[in-house]
Every structure is written in C-alpha cells, then in structure tokens.
Design an enzyme around this catalytic site. Structure first.
Site, PDB file in Angstrom:
ATOM      1  N   HIS A 124      26.229 -20.132 -38.159  1.00 52.88           N
ATOM      2  CA  HIS A 124      27.390 -20.828 -37.575  1.00 52.88           C
ATOM      3  C   HIS A 124      28.215 -21.409 -38.732  1.00 52.88           C
ATOM      4  O   HIS A 124      27.663 -21.723 -39.782  1.00 52.88           O
ATOM      5  CB  HIS A 124      26.843 -21.948 -36.684  1.00 52.88           C
ATOM      6  CG  HIS A 124      27.849 -22.679 -35.867  1.00 52.88           C
ATOM      7  ND1 HIS A 124      28.621 -23.698 -36.367  1.00 52.88           N
ATOM      8  CD2 HIS A 124      28.202 -22.553 -34.561  1.00 52.88           C
ATOM      9  CE1 HIS A 124      29.392 -24.173 -35.398  1.00 52.88           C
ATOM     10  NE2 HIS A 124      29.154 -23.499 -34.294  1.00 52.88           N
ATOM     11  N   CYS A 171      32.520 -19.581 -33.648  1.00 53.93           N
ATOM     12  CA  CYS A 171      32.309 -20.260 -34.945  1.00 53.93           C
ATOM     13  C   CYS A 171      31.342 -19.464 -35.808  1.00 53.93           C
ATOM     14  O   CYS A 171      30.501 -20.051 -36.521  1.00 53.93           O
ATOM     15  CB  CYS A 171      31.812 -21.693 -34.757  1.00 53.93           C
ATOM     16  SG  CYS A 171      32.947 -22.716 -33.849  1.00 53.93           S
ATOM     17  N   GLN A 231      20.563 -24.040 -31.645  1.00 56.12           N
ATOM     18  CA  GLN A 231      20.301 -23.118 -30.525  1.00 56.12           C
ATOM     19  C   GLN A 231      18.814 -22.892 -30.313  1.00 56.12           C
ATOM     20  O   GLN A 231      18.427 -22.221 -29.354  1.00 56.12           O
ATOM     21  CB  GLN A 231      20.975 -21.761 -30.789  1.00 56.12           C
ATOM     22  CG  GLN A 231      22.471 -21.818 -30.926  1.00 56.12           C
ATOM     23  CD  GLN A 231      23.170 -22.224 -29.633  1.00 56.12           C
ATOM     24  OE1 GLN A 231      22.606 -22.156 -28.542  1.00 56.12           O
ATOM     25  NE2 GLN A 231      24.399 -22.674 -29.758  1.00 56.12           N
ATOM     26  N   LYS A 252      23.406 -29.929 -26.687  1.00 57.66           N
ATOM     27  CA  LYS A 252      22.897 -28.594 -26.315  1.00 57.66           C
ATOM     28  C   LYS A 252      21.513 -28.703 -25.673  1.00 57.66           C
ATOM     29  O   LYS A 252      20.960 -27.735 -25.181  1.00 57.66           O
ATOM     30  CB  LYS A 252      22.851 -27.682 -27.536  1.00 57.66           C
ATOM     31  CG  LYS A 252      24.249 -27.416 -28.123  1.00 57.66           C
ATOM     32  CD  LYS A 252      24.201 -26.398 -29.206  1.00 57.66           C
ATOM     33  CE  LYS A 252      25.432 -26.431 -30.092  1.00 57.66           C
ATOM     34  NZ  LYS A 252      26.576 -25.693 -29.548  1.00 57.66           N
ATOM     35  N   ASP A 294      18.669 -24.999 -39.041  1.00 53.98           N
ATOM     36  CA  ASP A 294      19.692 -25.373 -38.060  1.00 53.98           C
ATOM     37  C   ASP A 294      19.109 -25.067 -36.684  1.00 53.98           C
ATOM     38  O   ASP A 294      19.040 -23.909 -36.270  1.00 53.98           O
ATOM     39  CB  ASP A 294      20.964 -24.555 -38.346  1.00 53.98           C
ATOM     40  CG  ASP A 294      21.967 -24.620 -37.194  1.00 53.98           C
ATOM     41  OD1 ASP A 294      21.648 -25.198 -36.148  1.00 53.98           O
ATOM     42  OD2 ASP A 294      23.058 -24.050 -37.362  1.00 53.98           O
TER      43      ASP A 294
HETATM   44  N1  PLP Z   1      24.658 -24.337 -35.432  1.00 52.30           N
HETATM   45  C1  PLP Z   1      24.625 -23.508 -34.384  1.00 52.30           C
HETATM   46  C2  PLP Z   1      23.712 -22.321 -34.425  1.00 52.30           C
HETATM   47  C3  PLP Z   1      25.430 -23.759 -33.272  1.00 52.30           C
HETATM   48  O1  PLP Z   1      25.391 -22.932 -32.237  1.00 52.30           O
HETATM   49  C4  PLP Z   1      26.273 -24.892 -33.278  1.00 52.30           C
HETATM   50  C5  PLP Z   1      27.178 -25.162 -32.145  1.00 52.30           C
HETATM   51  O2  PLP Z   1      27.533 -24.278 -31.399  1.00 52.30           O
HETATM   52  C6  PLP Z   1      26.257 -25.730 -34.387  1.00 52.30           C
HETATM   53  C7  PLP Z   1      25.443 -25.434 -35.453  1.00 52.30           C
HETATM   54  C8  PLP Z   1      27.104 -26.954 -34.454  1.00 52.30           C
HETATM   55  O3  PLP Z   1      26.699 -27.872 -33.494  1.00 52.30           O
HETATM   56  P1  PLP Z   1      27.554 -29.185 -33.210  1.00 52.30           P
HETATM   57  O4  PLP Z   1      28.967 -28.711 -32.939  1.00 52.30           O
HETATM   58  O5  PLP Z   1      26.907 -29.776 -32.004  1.00 52.30           O
HETATM   59  O6  PLP Z   1      27.468 -30.031 -34.405  1.00 52.30           O
END
Ligand code: PLP
Length: 417
Positions: A134, A375, A214, A237, A211
């Site tokens: 992401h 993203c 997900q 999430k 990270d």
């Molecule tokens: N990493 C992954 C794999 C994501 O899917 C997301 C959000 O869609 C993020 C990071 C960023 O999360 P946040 O916008 O809640 O900080």
C-alpha cells in the site's frame, strides 16, 4: 441462492445472520435496494457494541486522560488504558507498554520511519519492501530516501500476485536494515508468507515491520510467534472507530527509539533548556489522543475476540471461493490477483467497462464496491490496468451479497457489453 445453500459445514456453522443483526447500517437501504456492502477492506462497518461504547464514553465517562485528578478523568483514563491490555492480548504482545496508540496503520508506519529510521539509517542503508505494498508502506520510505540517502529495494511478485521468494532472497543483503511488508495485500488479497520472510530477514540482520492493516481482521495474529519487530494496524478495518490503531514494537526497540512528535503527555519534565521524555509508549503519544475512539477500539477488540474464529475463517474462505467461482462465470472478467493463499479480497476488471463505470452501476443496485487503484498504484502498473473493481468481505458478508454483485454485473453487461 439462499446463503446457507451448499456452504461447507464449518462455514455454515458460522451464524452470519446473527452477526449481521449487530450492524445497524446493514439494515439501511441504498438507492432503495438492500445494501450489499462489499468494501470492508477500505473500512469495516461497526457493530452496535462499538457504537454504544463511543456514545457512552461521550455521554457518561468523558474527560481528558492522564491529566485530571478528578474521578471522571480517572475513570476515562482507566477505560482508555485498559485498551492497551486488550490490544496486547489480541496480538499476543509481551507487555502493555509495547502498544503505542496511533491514528492507524499509516501513522504507525510513519512512526517507525521517522523515529527508528531517522535515528538508525544513513546513506546506503537499505529498506526492502514488496511490489504489492500500500502507498502507506512505500511513501514514508521514499521520504526517508530523499532525506537520508537510504536505498529502497522492491521485491517483485509474479502474474498471480505471489511474492517471488528467490527475488526477495536475492535482494536481501547485509545492507538491508529493515524489511517492511504487508501481512495481506489490500489490492490483490495475497497472504504474504511471513513465516518465511521474517526468519530470512532476521538471518540477514534486518528488522521486520509488518503492515497488518488487512491481516488482522482475517488471520490469527501473534506478533511473537511471527517474530515481528514492529506491527501496525488500523482500528477502523477491525470493526472499530476511524482514527484509531496501534503500533506494536518490541520492548527493547521502543526503549531505544527517540520520539517523533513533541507535545503534551509525552514528557516527564520540560524546561526551556531541556525536556525529559516519558517512557514508552507515552513517549510516542504526544497530544490529546482519540479517547472515545480508542475506547471504541477496545469494544471492537472484545467483539472480534468473542467471534468463533474457526467458523469465521471457514466463512470467509467460503465467500472467497464462492465469489471467485461466480465471478469467473461473468463474461469478459479478468481476476487481478489469483494467489493460492488469499484473504477476503477479489479484484477484477471487465474487458468492456471501466471500473469506475462498473462501480457506479453497481452502486445503483445497492452494491458497494471499491473502484480505483486502491492506494497501490505499482500493483496496477504491474497488471497494466489503471484501476480495478474490488469486492472485499468482513464477518457480516454473505453469499447473498455476492449474488447481488453478480446480478448487478448483468446490468453492467446490458449497458456496456
Ligand atoms: N496498509 C494496507 C495494506 C491497507 O490496506 C491500508 C488501508 O487501506 C493501509 C495500510 C493504510 O491504513 P490507514 O489508512 O487506516 O492508515
């Protein structure tokens, strides 16, 4: 097709109707149709227990935390701090103090980049990520590259969306200081083989940041068993409020890190000459936090922990298999991301309609999907598409939602096909 029809026993054991019943928003129609919410990877809906916890905080237990000597503030502080213990148990950290509250995954990754990264990385040091990250696990490292002269290396994935382990291994070197990798790809649904990645990274002398945005809603997550040095996730999430989340950091690591934001609540003493910082995790939590949201996150963790997790895993696996099978029957569909190990995400394109048009037509039928680059623009570049349609599932998702998606795709075909 009824939701229970031909579901495997272990999936059928999971009582989706009872789960759905706890989500008021799922009873709201959309464009006059029953809502088929298939965008949980972007943000999950909230059960009544979470909504109540936030409301009750503001109605009955609200004051600033860590500051007041009066009863209300002490009660709010206790409720807020109790969430550290719940988070610790959720991910099996060793100690409450290893849990830093953040506004979400992005905030957690930036904390590692700006605190650990700025203090420990210099020109030529390498950070290894994957091609399916992401943007929030790409851009903070690019910012550090521009500031400190570090080298950002990217391990590629194959045509199914599977990380190419030989390439990952080849890119690891004694210069690799950090491997920063998703637990699950948000654009492809691929589950990353952390059981291989983390030992390999450690053997090369690198730390590992996972990270978990997900991963945590779908996979059993034990930071100590997995061996993560840092683990970031987002509350929203995981059925919790927006603007909440946590960064886990191993105790010894957090103890050595400098703070990256200065302000109130992160200090022991301040004079104009010198500031003494509080111990972790407070050292990393400057300013008034998201008090009610974090208490809501605690309710989300309680709610999530009480689910039948074996049943949930079987239910989500069934949705993935059923959704994949039904989508493959749709003429002109191309799945983006066909890894054998996937979680709760199906991305696709149609050869006769742009994803944004697909999303708009689906919306008119009450079907909420995400369209765009998610993203993860490098993933789109890999498959040479500008965007995909993404259907993603949560505990409340049902086969009926998938049937609604497939029926709505008929409308798309009538208009564009
Ligand atoms: N990493 C992954 C794999 C994501 O899917 C997301 C959000 O869609 C993020 C990071 C960023 O999360 P946040 O916008 O809640 O900080």
């Amino acid at each position: 097709m009824p939701d229970t029809a031909s579901r495997p026993n272990d999936a059928a054991r999971f009582d989706v109707a009872a789960v759905r019943d706890q989500f008021p928003i799922l009873k709201e129609p959309s464009h006059g149709k029953p809502l088929a919410f298939l965008d949980s990877a972007a943000s999950a809906q909230k059960p009544q227990a979470v909504i109540d916890a936030v409301n009750e905080t503001y109605a009955h237990r609200y004051a600033n935390v860590h500051r007041g000597v009066y009863e209300l503030s002490e009660r709010t502080s206790a409720a807020y701090e109790a969430v550290r213990g719940k988070t610790k148990s959720l991910i099996n950290a060793a100690d409450d103090d290893e849990i830093v509250f953040t506004s979400g995954t992005t905030d957690g990754i930036n904390l590692v980049a700006q605190s650990w990264g700025r203090a420990n990385l210099g020109p030529g040091d390498e950070v290894l990520i994957t091609e399916m990250e992401h943007h929030s696990n790409i851009v903070p490292w690019q910012m550090l590259r521009d500031e400190k002269g570090i080298v950002l290396k990217v391990a590629p994935f194959d045509e199914d969306g599977v990380l190419i382990m030989e390439e990952f291994e080849r890119l690891l070197s004694e210069r690799t200081r950090l491997v920063a990798v998703a637990q699950v790809s948000n654009a492809l649904g691929t589950i990353l083989p952390l059981d291989k990645i983390i030992p390999m990274a450690h053997a090369a002398g690198a730390l590992v940041l996972v990270d978990g945005a997900q991963g945590i809603p779908h996979l059993p997550t034990d930071v100590r068993a997995m061996g993560a040095d840092f683990y970031a996730f987002s509350g929203h999430k995981l059925y919790g409020p927006t603007g909440t989340g946590a960064l886990y950091g191993r105790g010894e690591l957090l103890a050595e890190l400098p703070p990256w934001k200065g302000g109130g609540d992160m200090i022991l003493s301040v004079t104009f000459e010198k500031t003494e910082y509080a111990a972790p995790p407070h050292k990393f939590e400057a300013g008034t936090p998201n008090i009610a949201g974090t208490i809501g996150l605690g309710a989300a963790i309680d709610w999530f922990a009480a689910l039948d997790h074996e049943g949930l895993a079987a239910h989500e696996a069934d949705l993935l298999a059923y959704g994949t099978e039904r989508l493959l029957e749709v003429p002109g569909v191309r799945l983006i991301g066909t890894a054998p190990d996937k979680a709760a995400v199906i991305s696709f394109v149609l050869d006769y309609a742009h994803p944004h048009d697909v999303g708009t037509i689906l919306d008119q039928q009450g079907v909420a999907v995400r369209t765009g680059h998610h993203c993860a623009q490098p993933v789109m570049d890999h498959f040479d598409v500008a965007a995909t349609v993404r259907a993603s599932f949560g505990a409340y998702s049902s086969r009926d939602d998938i049937d609604a998606l497939i029926a709505a795709l008929d409308e798309v075909r009538e208009l564009f096909g």
